[in-house]
Design a protein around this motif. Structure first.
Motif, short mmCIF file in Angstrom:
data_model
loop_
_atom_site.label_atom_id
_atom_site.label_comp_id
_atom_site.label_asym_id
_atom_site.label_seq_id
_atom_site.Cartn_x
_atom_site.Cartn_y
_atom_site.Cartn_z
N SER A 33 0.84 -1.22 0.00
CA SER A 33 0.00 0.00 0.00
C SER A 33 0.86 1.25 0.00
O SER A 33 0.57 2.21 -0.73
CB SER A 33 -0.93 0.00 1.21
OG SER A 33 -1.82 -1.07 1.16
N LEU B 240 2.35 1.71 -3.48
CA LEU B 240 1.33 2.13 -4.45
C LEU B 240 0.89 3.57 -4.23
O LEU B 240 0.70 4.32 -5.19
CB LEU B 240 0.13 1.19 -4.40
CG LEU B 240 0.35 -0.22 -4.95
CD1 LEU B 240 -0.86 -1.10 -4.68
CD2 LEU B 240 0.67 -0.18 -6.44
N ILE B 241 0.73 3.96 -2.98
CA ILE B 241 0.26 5.33 -2.70
C ILE B 241 1.36 6.36 -2.91
O ILE B 241 1.16 7.37 -3.60
CB ILE B 241 -0.29 5.41 -1.25
CG1 ILE B 241 -1.58 4.59 -1.14
CG2 ILE B 241 -0.55 6.86 -0.85
CD1 ILE B 241 -2.07 4.39 0.29
N VAL C 61 3.82 5.09 -6.71
CA VAL C 61 3.10 4.86 -7.96
C VAL C 61 2.01 5.92 -8.15
O VAL C 61 1.64 6.24 -9.27
CB VAL C 61 2.51 3.42 -7.99
CG1 VAL C 61 1.71 3.17 -9.25
CG2 VAL C 61 3.63 2.40 -7.85
N VAL D 290 -1.18 5.81 -6.71
CA VAL D 290 -2.53 5.26 -6.69
C VAL D 290 -3.30 5.92 -5.54
O VAL D 290 -2.78 6.07 -4.44
CB VAL D 290 -2.51 3.72 -6.52
CG1 VAL D 290 -3.91 3.15 -6.42
CG2 VAL D 290 -1.76 3.08 -7.68
N HIS D 291 -4.53 6.29 -5.79
CA HIS D 291 -5.36 6.92 -4.76
C HIS D 291 -5.67 5.89 -3.67
O HIS D 291 -5.99 4.74 -3.97
CB HIS D 291 -6.66 7.43 -5.38
CG HIS D 291 -7.45 8.29 -4.45
ND1 HIS D 291 -8.31 7.76 -3.53
CD2 HIS D 291 -7.50 9.63 -4.31
CE1 HIS D 291 -8.87 8.74 -2.83
NE2 HIS D 291 -8.39 9.88 -3.29
N ILE E 176 -8.81 3.74 -4.02
CA ILE E 176 -8.76 2.61 -4.96
C ILE E 176 -8.19 1.38 -4.26
O ILE E 176 -8.70 0.26 -4.41
CB ILE E 176 -7.94 2.98 -6.22
CG1 ILE E 176 -8.67 4.07 -7.00
CG2 ILE E 176 -7.69 1.75 -7.08
CD1 ILE E 176 -7.87 4.68 -8.13
N ILE E 177 -7.14 1.58 -3.47
CA ILE E 177 -6.54 0.47 -2.74
C ILE E 177 -7.53 -0.12 -1.74
O ILE E 177 -7.70 -1.34 -1.64
CB ILE E 177 -5.24 0.91 -2.04
CG1 ILE E 177 -4.20 1.27 -3.10
CG2 ILE E 177 -4.71 -0.18 -1.11
CD1 ILE E 177 -2.98 1.94 -2.57
#
Length: 191
Positions: free
Chosen positions: A149, A152-153, A156, A158-159, A162-163
């Protein structure tokens, strides 16, 4: 009395939640889970996860849901108003008065002094969530999910919603382990 407690709890959150949503979350936890015991840690975690995945300010979403759960529609309106009214009043007073002092060093120092306190509050809440996750899914899974996480946050982009949505979807759709029933004992026949 319940309506009054609900108002006071979220009024404190609205008054002391300096810095927005992230700083309000530990305060909501303190009031809702520890002080009034309207939710337990699992319920609070669920509300926080769902609140983070929806658009808008987290404090008002949590106040609305918790207020509704505790005292219906009246509780929802009560908790949301208790959360936003202090912010509205403080914004009006502070913007008009601090605007003339904004270049003063004490104003800058005042805002910088709050940052470490908010960081400690968030770290404590994170630690509590990790302890709870360890009990439910174990250290290995907790650390892997936390690490993935974070990557990704932070790197990357990612919001977080979304996770959270993907993890909720996985939890809903994953095959459930069937519990093995204990072997049946053969009854011995006595002759």
């Amino acid at each position: 009395m319940q309506h009054w407690n609900l108002f006071i709890a979220f009024f404190r959150v609205g008054m002391l939640g300096y810095g927005g949503g992230p700083s309000s979350i530990p305060l909501v936890h303190k009031e809702v889970v520890e002080k009034y015991k309207w939710l337990d840690d699992d319920d609070f975690s669920d509300v926080l996860a769902l609140g983070n995945s929806l658009p808008g300010p987290i404090a008002t979403k949590m106040a609305g849901y918790i207020g509704y759960r505790v005292s219906g529609i009246v509780g929802m309106v009560n908790a949301v108003l208790a959360t936003i009214v202090p912010t509205i009043l403080i914004m009006i007073v502070l913007i008009t008065s601090l605007n003339s002092f904004r270049d003063q060093p004490w104003v800058n120092g005042m805002t910088q002094a709050v940052v470490p306190v908010v960081g400690v509050m968030l770290a404590k809440l994170t630690y509590d969530f990790f302890k709870k996750a360890k009990m439910n899914i174990g250290w290995g899974t907790t650390l892997v999910l936390g690490g993935v996480s974070l990557i990704l946050i932070e790197w990357v982009g990612v919001h977080p919603g979304i996770i959270i949505f993907v993890l909720l979807l996985y939890a809903l759709l994953k095959p459930q382990k069937q519990e093995e029933s204990p072997p049946l004992k053969r009854q011995e026949r006595s002759s």
